[in-house]
Design an enzyme around this catalytic site. Structure first.
Site, PDB file in Angstrom:
ATOM      1  CB  SER A 125      -0.967   0.000   1.187  1.00 26.59           C
ATOM      2  OG  SER A 125      -0.280  -0.251   2.394  1.00 26.59           O
ATOM      3  CG  HIS A 175      -1.621   3.891   3.780  1.00 25.70           C
ATOM      4  ND1 HIS A 175      -2.987   3.682   3.806  1.00 25.70           N
ATOM      5  CD2 HIS A 175      -1.060   2.664   3.631  1.00 25.70           C
ATOM      6  CE1 HIS A 175      -3.237   2.392   3.675  1.00 25.70           C
ATOM      7  NE2 HIS A 175      -2.080   1.750   3.584  1.00 25.70           N
TER       8      HIS A 175
END
Length: 200
Positions: A125, A175
């Site tokens: 991610s 992230h």
């Protein structure tokens, strides 16, 4: 943009880097469930701040290609499948893989410095948020010329960031770190002078 209607063989031919990354992640996840070698591979590759501190620097790279479970893999590979092709087409294969890897690695570096020593993590991610960051850089340069792009990209990135802080067991540091690094790299890739040099 972000509408995938290619047939599988066409998709693989048009977007070889994205295809390779998806296949690699799937294959490694399948190996992970093989008794004996799977758990060993997984334990040797997960992101462990403590192990990085002991000198196992490869753990800043390997977590990009490992996932905790099938749903984790599915969500990340679906995002890569949807958002990766347009960026690969825009910037080319080598620039795309550079962006993907650097975003993922720096997301893991940020995790190492900002999370506790006991922190453990896996997943692509951070690298995928690097893709989002690159699209934000494209929006920055085209905001006056292509306002429609901003209307597409900003909600996608905004929702993704909000979900980062609402969900559980999410590496928020990775992230946001990946997003920032992707944006910085994207500013270089999409700079008007750089774009003109591509056309020469």
């Amino acid at each position: 943009m972000f509408i995938r209607n290619e047939k599988l063989n066409e998709y693989m031919r048009l977007y070889p880097v994205v295809t390779t990354l998806i296949i690699l992640n799937i294959v490694l996840h399948l190996i992970k469930i093989i008794p004996g070698i799977g758990p060993i591979m997984y334990l040797m590759g997960i992101g462990s701040n403590e192990m990085v501190a002991y000198g196992q620097w490869w753990r800043l790279i390997t977590p990009i290609f490992l996932h905790a479970d099938f749903m984790h893999l599915l969500m990340n590979m679906f995002s890569l499948y949807i958002f990766g092709p347009d960026l690969e087409k825009l910037i080319g294969k080598m620039r795309f893989i550079t962006l993907f890897l650097l975003s993922g690695v720096f997301a893991n570096v940020a995790t190492y410095f900002l999370q506790p020593l006991s922190y453990i993590h896996v997943g692509a991610s951070g690298a995928i948020f690097g893709i989002f960051g690159a699209f934000l850089a494209l929006v920055y340069y085209t905001r006056d010329n292509i306002p429609q792009l901003k209307q597409i990209i900003l909600p996608i990135v905004g929702i993704s960031v909000v979900l980062t802080f609402l969900g559980s067991n999410i590496n928020q540091t990775a992230h946001i770190g990946g997003l920032i690094v992707g944006f910085i790299i994207g500013l270089s890739y999409f700079h008007p002078k750089r774009i003109m040099s591509w056309k020469k």
